[in-house]
Design a protein around this motif. Structure first.
Motif, PDB file in Angstrom:
ATOM      1  N   VAL A  90       0.854  -1.184   0.000  1.00  0.00           N
ATOM      2  CA  VAL A  90       0.000   0.000   0.000  1.00  0.00           C
ATOM      3  C   VAL A  90       0.890   1.234   0.000  1.00  0.00           C
ATOM      4  CG1 VAL A  90      -0.171   0.081   2.521  1.00  0.00           C
ATOM      5  CG2 VAL A  90      -1.984   1.117   1.150  1.00  0.00           C
ATOM      6  N   GLY A  91       0.418   2.321  -0.612  1.00  0.00           N
ATOM      7  CA  GLY A  91       1.192   3.552  -0.635  1.00  0.00           C
ATOM      8  C   GLY A  91       2.529   3.355  -1.320  1.00  0.00           C
ATOM      9  N   SER A  99       2.466   4.315 -10.857  1.00  0.00           N
ATOM     10  CA  SER A  99       2.624   5.698 -10.412  1.00  0.00           C
ATOM     11  C   SER A  99       3.583   5.843  -9.245  1.00  0.00           C
ATOM     12  CB  SER A  99       1.256   6.277 -10.021  1.00  0.00           C
ATOM     13  OG  SER A  99       0.377   6.306 -11.127  1.00  0.00           O
ATOM     14  N   ASN A 100       4.076   4.715  -8.740  1.00  0.00           N
ATOM     15  CA  ASN A 100       4.997   4.753  -7.612  1.00  0.00           C
ATOM     16  C   ASN A 100       6.367   5.252  -8.088  1.00  0.00           C
ATOM     17  OD1 ASN A 100       6.626   4.306  -5.384  1.00  0.00           O
ATOM     18  ND2 ASN A 100       5.813   2.270  -4.959  1.00  0.00           N
ATOM     19  N   PRO A 101       6.826   6.391  -7.594  1.00  0.00           N
ATOM     20  CA  PRO A 101       8.112   6.940  -8.065  1.00  0.00           C
ATOM     21  C   PRO A 101       9.312   6.042  -7.747  1.00  0.00           C
ATOM     22  CG  PRO A 101       6.829   8.606  -6.889  1.00  0.00           C
ATOM     23  CD  PRO A 101       6.164   7.282  -6.634  1.00  0.00           C
ATOM     24  N   VAL A 102       9.142   5.106  -6.785  1.00  0.00           N
ATOM     25  CA  VAL A 102      10.266   4.242  -6.388  1.00  0.00           C
ATOM     26  C   VAL A 102       9.890   2.765  -6.544  1.00  0.00           C
ATOM     27  CG1 VAL A 102      11.322   5.924  -4.842  1.00  0.00           C
ATOM     28  CG2 VAL A 102       9.534   4.409  -3.966  1.00  0.00           C
ATOM     29  N   LYS A 103       9.069   2.488  -7.532  1.00  0.00           N
ATOM     30  CA  LYS A 103       8.536   1.127  -7.685  1.00  0.00           C
ATOM     31  C   LYS A 103       9.611   0.072  -7.921  1.00  0.00           C
ATOM     32  CE  LYS A 103       7.335   1.842 -12.604  1.00  0.00           C
ATOM     33  NZ  LYS A 103       7.831   3.240 -12.637  1.00  0.00           N
ATOM     34  N   ARG A 313      -0.328   5.130   2.800  1.00  0.00           N
ATOM     35  CA  ARG A 313      -1.767   5.083   2.570  1.00  0.00           C
ATOM     36  C   ARG A 313      -2.059   5.108   1.060  1.00  0.00           C
ATOM     37  NH1 ARG A 313      -5.004   6.776   6.986  1.00  0.00           N
ATOM     38  NH2 ARG A 313      -3.850   7.589   8.777  1.00  0.00           N
ATOM     39  N   PRO A 314      -3.255   4.661   0.673  1.00  0.00           N
ATOM     40  CA  PRO A 314      -3.644   4.784  -0.743  1.00  0.00           C
ATOM     41  C   PRO A 314      -3.641   6.231  -1.220  1.00  0.00           C
ATOM     42  CG  PRO A 314      -5.114   3.273   0.414  1.00  0.00           C
ATOM     43  CD  PRO A 314      -4.260   3.932   1.468  1.00  0.00           C
ATOM     44  N   GLU A 315      -3.881   7.179  -0.287  1.00  0.00           N
ATOM     45  CA  GLU A 315      -3.911   8.601  -0.646  1.00  0.00           C
ATOM     46  C   GLU A 315      -2.572   9.120  -1.153  1.00  0.00           C
ATOM     47  OE1 GLU A 315      -7.145   7.980   2.449  1.00  0.00           O
ATOM     48  OE2 GLU A 315      -5.097   7.283   2.110  1.00  0.00           O
ATOM     49  N   PHE A 316      -1.530   8.338  -0.995  1.00  0.00           N
ATOM     50  CA  PHE A 316      -0.226   8.720  -1.547  1.00  0.00           C
ATOM     51  C   PHE A 316      -0.345   9.003  -3.042  1.00  0.00           C
ATOM     52  CE2 PHE A 316       3.950   7.169  -3.350  1.00  0.00           C
ATOM     53  CZ  PHE A 316       4.716   8.234  -2.907  1.00  0.00           C
ATOM     54  N   TYR A 317      -1.246   8.295  -3.719  1.00  0.00           N
ATOM     55  CA  TYR A 317      -1.404   8.442  -5.169  1.00  0.00           C
ATOM     56  C   TYR A 317      -2.503   9.432  -5.567  1.00  0.00           C
ATOM     57  CZ  TYR A 317       1.560   4.362  -5.099  1.00  0.00           C
ATOM     58  OH  TYR A 317       2.603   3.508  -4.850  1.00  0.00           O
ATOM     59  N   SER A 318      -3.431   9.719  -4.673  1.00  0.00           N
ATOM     60  CA  SER A 318      -4.557  10.581  -5.040  1.00  0.00           C
ATOM     61  C   SER A 318      -4.443  12.007  -4.504  1.00  0.00           C
ATOM     62  CB  SER A 318      -5.869   9.968  -4.537  1.00  0.00           C
ATOM     63  OG  SER A 318      -5.860   9.817  -3.126  1.00  0.00           O
ATOM     64  N   THR A 319      -3.587  12.242  -3.515  1.00  0.00           N
ATOM     65  CA  THR A 319      -3.478  13.569  -2.918  1.00  0.00           C
ATOM     66  C   THR A 319      -3.041  14.603  -3.962  1.00  0.00           C
ATOM     67  OG1 THR A 319      -2.975  12.690  -0.720  1.00  0.00           O
ATOM     68  CG2 THR A 319      -2.288  14.950  -1.170  1.00  0.00           C
ATOM     69  N   THR A 320      -3.874  15.628  -4.131  1.00  0.00           N
ATOM     70  CA  THR A 320      -3.618  16.686  -5.108  1.00  0.00           C
ATOM     71  C   THR A 320      -4.015  18.025  -4.499  1.00  0.00           C
ATOM     72  OG1 THR A 320      -4.105  15.165  -6.937  1.00  0.00           O
ATOM     73  CG2 THR A 320      -4.134  17.518  -7.434  1.00  0.00           C
ATOM     74  N   VAL A 321      -3.167  19.020  -4.628  1.00  0.00           N
ATOM     75  CA  VAL A 321      -3.451  20.367  -4.128  1.00  0.00           C
ATOM     76  C   VAL A 321      -3.168  21.360  -5.251  1.00  0.00           C
ATOM     77  CG1 VAL A 321      -2.865  22.138  -2.432  1.00  0.00           C
ATOM     78  CG2 VAL A 321      -2.841  19.726  -1.760  1.00  0.00           C
ATOM     79  N   SER A 322      -4.181  22.154  -5.586  1.00  0.00           N
ATOM     80  CA  SER A 322      -4.050  23.166  -6.654  1.00  0.00           C
ATOM     81  C   SER A 322      -3.525  22.563  -7.944  1.00  0.00           C
ATOM     82  CB  SER A 322      -3.134  24.308  -6.185  1.00  0.00           C
ATOM     83  OG  SER A 322      -3.660  24.927  -5.027  1.00  0.00           O
ATOM     84  N   ASP A 328       3.749  13.462  -8.316  1.00  0.00           N
ATOM     85  CA  ASP A 328       4.464  14.253  -9.318  1.00  0.00           C
ATOM     86  C   ASP A 328       5.449  15.216  -8.641  1.00  0.00           C
ATOM     87  OD1 ASP A 328       3.033  13.013 -11.314  1.00  0.00           O
ATOM     88  OD2 ASP A 328       1.564  14.626 -11.520  1.00  0.00           O
ATOM     89  N   TRP A 329       5.002  15.784  -7.518  1.00  0.00           N
ATOM     90  CA  TRP A 329       5.839  16.718  -6.757  1.00  0.00           C
ATOM     91  C   TRP A 329       7.089  15.999  -6.250  1.00  0.00           C
ATOM     92  CZ3 TRP A 329       7.632  17.508  -1.749  1.00  0.00           C
ATOM     93  CH2 TRP A 329       7.927  18.826  -1.379  1.00  0.00           C
ATOM     94  N   LEU A 330       6.914  14.777  -5.710  1.00  0.00           N
ATOM     95  CA  LEU A 330       8.047  13.988  -5.240  1.00  0.00           C
ATOM     96  C   LEU A 330       8.962  13.600  -6.399  1.00  0.00           C
ATOM     97  CD1 LEU A 330       9.658  12.440  -3.134  1.00  0.00           C
ATOM     98  CD2 LEU A 330       7.995  10.570  -3.307  1.00  0.00           C
TER      99      LEU A 330
END
Length: 344
Positions: A90-91, A99-103, A313-322, A328-330
């Motif tokens: 998870v996460g 989408s995991n930057p370190v997959k 958490r699963p929100e690692f992939y869905s968290t978006t601000v503005s 993507d930020w990471l």
């Protein structure tokens, strides 16, 4: 007993790392003076993949520093690793997620069972029992293994949730010095280090946190000599200026209920009210803005809500601000860029 909602939140925030066993992880025992709070043996987990790219990931899980928080009725820390399993998928641990930057990176997971945010080297007898605050000792043992197993690294992500966020910033100088050619990114999750001014003399001193401070960094010598002067924001600033090639960062929710809860406990308040919450939020925002403006290689991502930790958490992939996704930020950081601060 300490406030149940705080206890529940702490346990749930670490649930991502206590999920079903992932057979690709290996449990590795440690040697030397490594211990958990109750004196039982310590171990860590390792997932081998790309030998040139490594995640060093510090587990969270509460803390204790006095008779109240380390007492018989307290559940604000985990005393041993008896119930710990390898990270579940998870996460950031979901290695199958595109989408995991370190997959495809190798991954070392550093468990937490010392109640000292990975910084301690002291045995303290509290009213209701003895606690082995050996977080720094455990960390150095794991880092020693990493240095032997991974002689050459191109990229390193040093991260951690909650208490693990502090382990991540303190480990960064050791990793940066060991691997001077590697691109090092530190990514602290839900561990801003906002504390009352009185906490250092009790918490950091009781943990013996000074021993975790790198002894070769001139700007940290006074803190190493006197742990009560430890300040997380100053730590970020000095480390950032000492290693300008490293990328330092923090991610947090804007009203993290667990960080606020612990801030209250540091003030001796078991059930923090809105005044305490507002005090923490004001101090947190001020600190993040100051760091973002004074430390050129530091950046921050703040998302709305009360959630504690996001990397597990699963929100690692869905968290978006503005319109800016956290992953993507990471990714920008991992590419050696300094992403723009995401602040309210």
């Amino acid at each position: 007993m300490l406030k149940k909602t705080l206890i529940t939140t702490i346990l749930l925030s670490c649930a991502g790392t206590l999920a079903q066993e992932n057979p690709t992880w290996t449990s590795v025992p440690t040697r030397g003076d490594t211990l958990c709070s109750d004196g039982t043996p310590y171990r860590y987990y390792e997932l081998r993949a790309n030998p040139k790219k490594l995640v060093v990931d510090f587990m969270g899980g509460g803390a204790c520093w006095n008779d109240l928080t380390c007492g018989a009725g307290s559940n604000t820390y985990v005393p041993n690793l008896s119930s710990l399993q390898a990270p579940g998928a998870v996460g950031i641990y979901d290695k199958r997620n595109a989408s995991n930057p370190v997959k495809d990176w190798s991954h070392v997971f550093v468990p937490y069972c010392t109640a000292d945010v990975h910084l301690g080297n002291k045995v303290v007898k509290y009213k209701n029992g003895t606690v082995h605050h050996k977080g720094a000792v455990n960390t150095q043992a794991v880092l020693g293994d990493i240095f032997k197993k991974y002689p050459e690294l191109d990229q390193i992500l040093v991260t951690g949730c909650s208490a693990g966020a502090y382990g991540s910033i303190m480990a960064t100088p050791y990793l940066t010095r060991q691997y001077p050619r590697a691109r090092v990114v530190q990514f602290g999750d839900a561990g801003l280090g906002v504390t009352p001014s009185s906490f250092g003399a009790v918490g950091f001193n009781n943990w013996g946190a000074g021993s975790s401070i790198p002894d070769w960094i001139e700007g940290l010598k006074t803190i190493r000599a006197d742990a009560s002067r430890l300040d997380i924001a100053a730590l970020y600033n000095v480390i950032g200026k000492t290693y300008p090639e490293a990328r330092l960062s923090e991610v947090t929710s804007s009203t993290d209920v667990t960080q606020i809860g612990f801030y209250g406990l540091m003030k001796g308040i078991v059930q923090p009210d809105q005044t305490v919450a507002a005090e923490w939020m004001t101090a947190a925002l001020r600190q993040l803005n100051t760091l973002a403006s004074t430390t050129p290689n530091f950046s921050v991502y703040v998302y709305p809500g009360q959630q504690h930790c996001v990397i597990n958490r699963p929100e690692f992939y869905s968290t978006t601000v503005s319109g800016v996704k956290l992953t993507d930020w990471l990714n920008q950081e991992l590419q050696g860029k300094r992403p723009a601060p995401v602040l309210p």
